[in-house]
Write an enzyme that holds these catalytic residues in place. Structure first.
Site, PDB file in Angstrom:
ATOM      1  N   GLY A 288      -6.959 -12.870  -2.788  1.00 48.20           N
ATOM      2  CA  GLY A 288      -6.600 -11.464  -2.955  1.00 48.20           C
ATOM      3  C   GLY A 288      -7.645 -10.501  -2.399  1.00 48.20           C
ATOM      4  O   GLY A 288      -7.531  -9.285  -2.549  1.00 48.20           O
TER       5      GLY A 288
ATOM      6  N   ARG B  36       8.432  -3.263   5.282  1.00 47.22           N
ATOM      7  CA  ARG B  36       8.422  -3.987   6.565  1.00 47.22           C
ATOM      8  C   ARG B  36       9.734  -4.734   6.756  1.00 47.22           C
ATOM      9  O   ARG B  36      10.535  -4.816   5.828  1.00 47.22           O
ATOM     10  CB  ARG B  36       7.336  -5.042   6.611  1.00 47.22           C
ATOM     11  CG  ARG B  36       6.243  -4.916   5.845  1.00 47.22           C
ATOM     12  CD  ARG B  36       5.575  -5.701   4.855  1.00 47.22           C
ATOM     13  NE  ARG B  36       4.440  -4.909   4.368  1.00 47.22           N
ATOM     14  CZ  ARG B  36       3.230  -5.013   4.861  1.00 47.22           C
ATOM     15  NH1 ARG B  36       2.964  -5.917   5.772  1.00 47.22           N
ATOM     16  NH2 ARG B  36       2.269  -4.233   4.424  1.00 47.22           N
TER      17      ARG B  36
ATOM     18  N   ASP C 149       6.652  -9.852   9.005  1.00 48.34           N
ATOM     19  CA  ASP C 149       6.064  -9.204   7.815  1.00 48.34           C
ATOM     20  C   ASP C 149       5.031  -8.163   8.214  1.00 48.34           C
ATOM     21  O   ASP C 149       4.573  -7.396   7.360  1.00 48.34           O
ATOM     22  CB  ASP C 149       5.437 -10.247   6.880  1.00 48.34           C
ATOM     23  CG  ASP C 149       4.487 -11.186   7.597  1.00 48.34           C
ATOM     24  OD1 ASP C 149       4.908 -11.829   8.571  1.00 48.34           O
ATOM     25  OD2 ASP C 149       3.313 -11.254   7.203  1.00 48.34           O
TER      26      ASP C 149
ATOM     27  N   LYS D 139      -6.305  -2.316  -0.055  1.00 43.19           N
ATOM     28  CA  LYS D 139      -6.215  -3.648   0.545  1.00 43.19           C
ATOM     29  C   LYS D 139      -7.489  -4.421   0.212  1.00 43.19           C
ATOM     30  O   LYS D 139      -8.592  -3.943   0.482  1.00 43.19           O
ATOM     31  CB  LYS D 139      -6.039  -3.557   2.070  1.00 43.19           C
ATOM     32  CG  LYS D 139      -5.948  -4.936   2.723  1.00 43.19           C
ATOM     33  CD  LYS D 139      -5.506  -4.847   4.152  1.00 43.19           C
ATOM     34  CE  LYS D 139      -5.528  -6.212   4.816  1.00 43.19           C
ATOM     35  NZ  LYS D 139      -5.086  -6.147   6.202  1.00 43.19           N
TER      36      LYS D 139
HETATM   37  P1  AMP Z   1      -1.611 -11.144   7.293  1.00 41.52           P
HETATM   38  O1  AMP Z   1      -1.700 -12.234   8.278  1.00 41.52           O
HETATM   39  O2  AMP Z   1      -2.919 -10.462   6.992  1.00 41.52           O
HETATM   40  O3  AMP Z   1      -0.512 -10.180   7.568  1.00 41.52           O
HETATM   41  O4  AMP Z   1      -1.259 -11.867   5.905  1.00 41.52           O
HETATM   42  C1  AMP Z   1      -0.082 -12.591   5.689  1.00 41.52           C
HETATM   43  C2  AMP Z   1       0.162 -12.688   4.221  1.00 41.52           C
HETATM   44  O5  AMP Z   1      -0.904 -13.429   3.603  1.00 41.52           O
HETATM   45  C3  AMP Z   1       0.232 -11.352   3.515  1.00 41.52           C
HETATM   46  O6  AMP Z   1       1.231 -11.393   2.578  1.00 41.52           O
HETATM   47  C4  AMP Z   1      -1.109 -11.210   2.845  1.00 41.52           C
HETATM   48  O7  AMP Z   1      -1.034 -10.454   1.696  1.00 41.52           O
HETATM   49  C5  AMP Z   1      -1.461 -12.657   2.554  1.00 41.52           C
HETATM   50  N1  AMP Z   1      -2.897 -12.839   2.515  1.00 41.52           N
HETATM   51  C6  AMP Z   1      -3.762 -12.814   3.539  1.00 41.52           C
HETATM   52  N2  AMP Z   1      -5.014 -13.016   3.113  1.00 41.52           N
HETATM   53  C7  AMP Z   1      -4.947 -13.164   1.769  1.00 41.52           C
HETATM   54  C8  AMP Z   1      -5.894 -13.393   0.742  1.00 41.52           C
HETATM   55  N3  AMP Z   1      -7.199 -13.496   1.003  1.00 41.52           N
HETATM   56  N4  AMP Z   1      -5.441 -13.488  -0.517  1.00 41.52           N
HETATM   57  C9  AMP Z   1      -4.155 -13.383  -0.799  1.00 41.52           C
HETATM   58  N5  AMP Z   1      -3.205 -13.173   0.115  1.00 41.52           N
HETATM   59  C10 AMP Z   1      -3.591 -13.059   1.391  1.00 41.52           C
HETATM   60 MG    MG Z   2       0.340  -8.669   6.969  1.00 44.93          MG
END
Ligand code: AMP
Ligand code: MG
Length: 568
Positions: A188, A252, A321, A175
């Site tokens: 990313g 998920r 998700d 991650k």
């Molecule tokens: P989360 O709230 O962490 O579950 O993220 C929601 C979505 O946003 C997921 O698909 C993550 O992969 C994406 N995401 C969160 N932070 C980043 C980031 N810095 N770069 C790319 N995708 C992100």
């Molecule tokens: Mg997530």
């Protein structure tokens, strides 16, 4: 020589036990043998990555994106994965922490492997093993109640699967390993503070006995990533970090939802059949397999939310998700353990509407399951749809009963009765109104006899109970509790207290504890992260170091102003 030969023989015995019949043996048996000979001498545990490899990847059988270049795309189609390699980090890498248990028990790696440079490069995503099949998973989700289209995974890459010497199947993910086609507007990456929190909390939850993904290792680089932590217009450069995290599967609810919402029904069927075959193998020949799978996921998810309730854990972002199809806790973000008890506790400072408040989690999980049912519906006939509705309709009474059982257990009782709801509700009301500490109130019920509990002078050292005792209904509650204890056959004070200490942790990952570790880690002092990880391995046992650091004391005042956000 004799010792060496002897330990090798014992080790082979231990290896064969774990390989073929481990689950049939009491778990401790293998550990006993390993302890006698010393884990480090066992050939099962690999000391270098050249000896270790991923198992053959089954995930690659699933539909893969035809486009191989890694650039951000808003609507990848007819694919479950895209082939993407982790993006290397360019600057100096430091190993923040490892989980020795995860390395040993899950990955068959000797913790000494983490002393090698290649291991650090592996965790950073800079060294991709030949046996690895890196993939980014495509999923969507309902975020804060609304369909949010294609979401991820924007910063996690599955490196491959590993079937360990116990025959268990684990999927390894990095991650924070750089952009994927699903990164949308993101870079990313993940910053150190959120990575420390995920690393510590997923391990802590495991030791609390709560179904969860695991974390094996964490590295930090000097690569800058810019974050506006509280979305207030103060962007700041932080450091990119990567966690190697593990789960039997990372699928998920959103993995299925994206396919249904996009009308990719052939791919939906392929994926659901795959999930049943791999993760619900007992159902694969069942004529009613889709309903059965749903039912299994539904009850496991409700069980999980009850587990969270019992330790005062609020996930923070219960979007679909972030809901595992295996009913495990995944995607640790702005989570929190409630301290001064408040049923509306919201750890995520961005959740203004308190949608994901502590006391709403069961309701939200049910809402999310409705969305999952909707995602499955193209595969179902009318009869199956009505069976799924029956499952949905049963969840409320199921969770009431299971929650009662869980809270009764927290009070040292064993046989729940319908009338116990009154006892539990009254206690939680008093806790909320006196702002008593959730963790320590339950714990301290195990540190005093019920005969002494209404004597104020005996509560001197029991700070949370002392708070509770200030309530006008405290004595009424104690009266109810005493009578209830009397009703349970053979329940002595000794047994009641013993049970309480067994089921109620003394140490949870309080925000302030994580914050201290994060601040030290920002200065490249990782000892606090490592120490916390060690302490949280035994959350039910009084530990000298933890007491010295006041982990079971009232939280320090400065910590009352701590906030966590989605920014990570
Ligand atoms: P989360 O709230 O962490 O579950 O993220 C929601 C979505 O946003 C997921 O698909 C993550 O992969 C994406 N995401 C969160 N932070 C980043 C980031 N810095 N770069 C790319 N995708 C992100
Ligand atoms: Mg997530």
């Amino acid at each position: 020589m004799k010792i060496l030969l002897c330990s090798t023989i014992l080790c082979v015995v231990a290896t064969s036990i774990t390989c073929d019949t481990c689950d049939k043996w009491p778990k401790n048996y293998t550990h006993l043998v390993m302890d006698i000979i010393g884990r480090d001498t066992c050939p099962r545990l690999k000391r270098s990555l050249s000896e270790w490899q991923f198992s053959c990847s089954k995930l690659k059988q699933l539909p893969i994106d035809e486009i191989k270049e890694n650039y951000v795309r808003g609507n990848v189609e007819n694919a479950v994965f895209s082939e993407v390699s982790p993006v290397p980090l360019k600057t100096k890498l430091r190993l923040v922490s490892i989980s020795r248990d995860a390395l040993t028990d899950i990955l068959d790696m000797d913790p000494e492997i983490s002393d090698t440079e290649e291991f650090i490069q592996f965790i950073a995503g800079n060294k991709v093993l030949d046996s690895s099949t890196p993939l980014a998973h495509r999923y969507g989700g309902y975020q804060f109640g609304l369909w949010a289209y294609q979401l991820g995974d924007g910063r996690a890459v599955s490196l491959g699967e590993y079937v360990n010497s116990k025959g268990q199947h684990w999927e390894l993910q990095l991650k924070g390993s750089g952009r994927t086609p699903y990164s949308r507007f993101g870079d990313g990456r993940a910053v150190l503070r959120s990575s420390v929190r995920e690393f510590l909390c997923s391990e802590a939850m495991y030791y609390l006995g709560i179904p969860t993904s695991r974390a094996a290792a964490l590295v930090v680089s000097e690569d800058p990533v810019v974050r506006d932590q509280f979305y207030k217009g103060y962007p700041k450069a932080e450091r990119a970090a990567v966690v190697l995290r593990l789960a039997p599967s990372w699928f998920r609810f959103g993995s299925l939802e994206i396919l249904t919402e996009n009308g990719e029904l052939a791919t939906l069927k392929v994926l659901v059949d795959y999930i049943i075959q791999e993760y619900f193998p007992d159902l694969k020949d069942d004529k009613n397999k889709y309903v059965q799978m749903f039912s299994d996921i539904a009850y496991k998810s409700m069980d999980l939310a009850i587990h969270w309730d019992t330790v005062g854990f609020a996930h923070g972002v219960l979007n679909t998700d972030n809901m595992s199809l295996l009913g495990i806790t995944i995607d640790y973000g702005p989570f929190g353990f409630v301290e001064t008890y408040d049923p509306l506790f919201v750890p995520n400072s961005s959740d203004d509407e308190k949608r994901y408040a502590l006391c709403k989690q069961l309701e939200i999980v049910r809402w999310n399951l409705e969305k999952l049912a909707h995602a499955l519906s193209p595969l179902l006939n009318n009869d199956e749809r009505s069976q799924i509705l029956d499952v949905m309709n049963s969840l409320s009474s199921y969770s009431t009963q299971k929650r009662r059982q869980a809270f009764v257990r927290k009070l040292g009782l064993q046989q729940p009765e319908d009338s116990d709801d009154e006892l539990i509700t009254l206690l939680l009301q008093i806790m909320a109104e006196t702002r008593a500490d959730f963790t320590m109130t339950f714990r301290q019920f195990g540190e005093i006899d019920l005969t002494d509990i209404t004597d104020k002078s005996k509560l001197d050292t029991l700070w949370s109970l002392e708070k509770l005792s200030g309530h006008r209904l405290f004595e009424d509650f104690i009266e109810l509790y005493r009578n209830r204890v009397k009703k349970e056959k053979g329940l002595t004070e000794e047994v009641r207290k013993e049970r309480i200490l067994k089921f109620n942790p003394r140490y949870v990952l309080r925000n302030w504890m994580a914050q201290v570790a994060i601040e030290r880690a920002e200065d490249n002092d990782f000892t606090e992260v490592q120490m916390l990880h060690e302490i949280l391995k035994n959350p039910f046992t009084v530990q000298e170091e933890a007491e010295k650091r006041k982990f079971a004391d009232p939280p320090p005042e400065w910590s009352l102003f701590l906030r966590v956000s989605c920014s990570s």
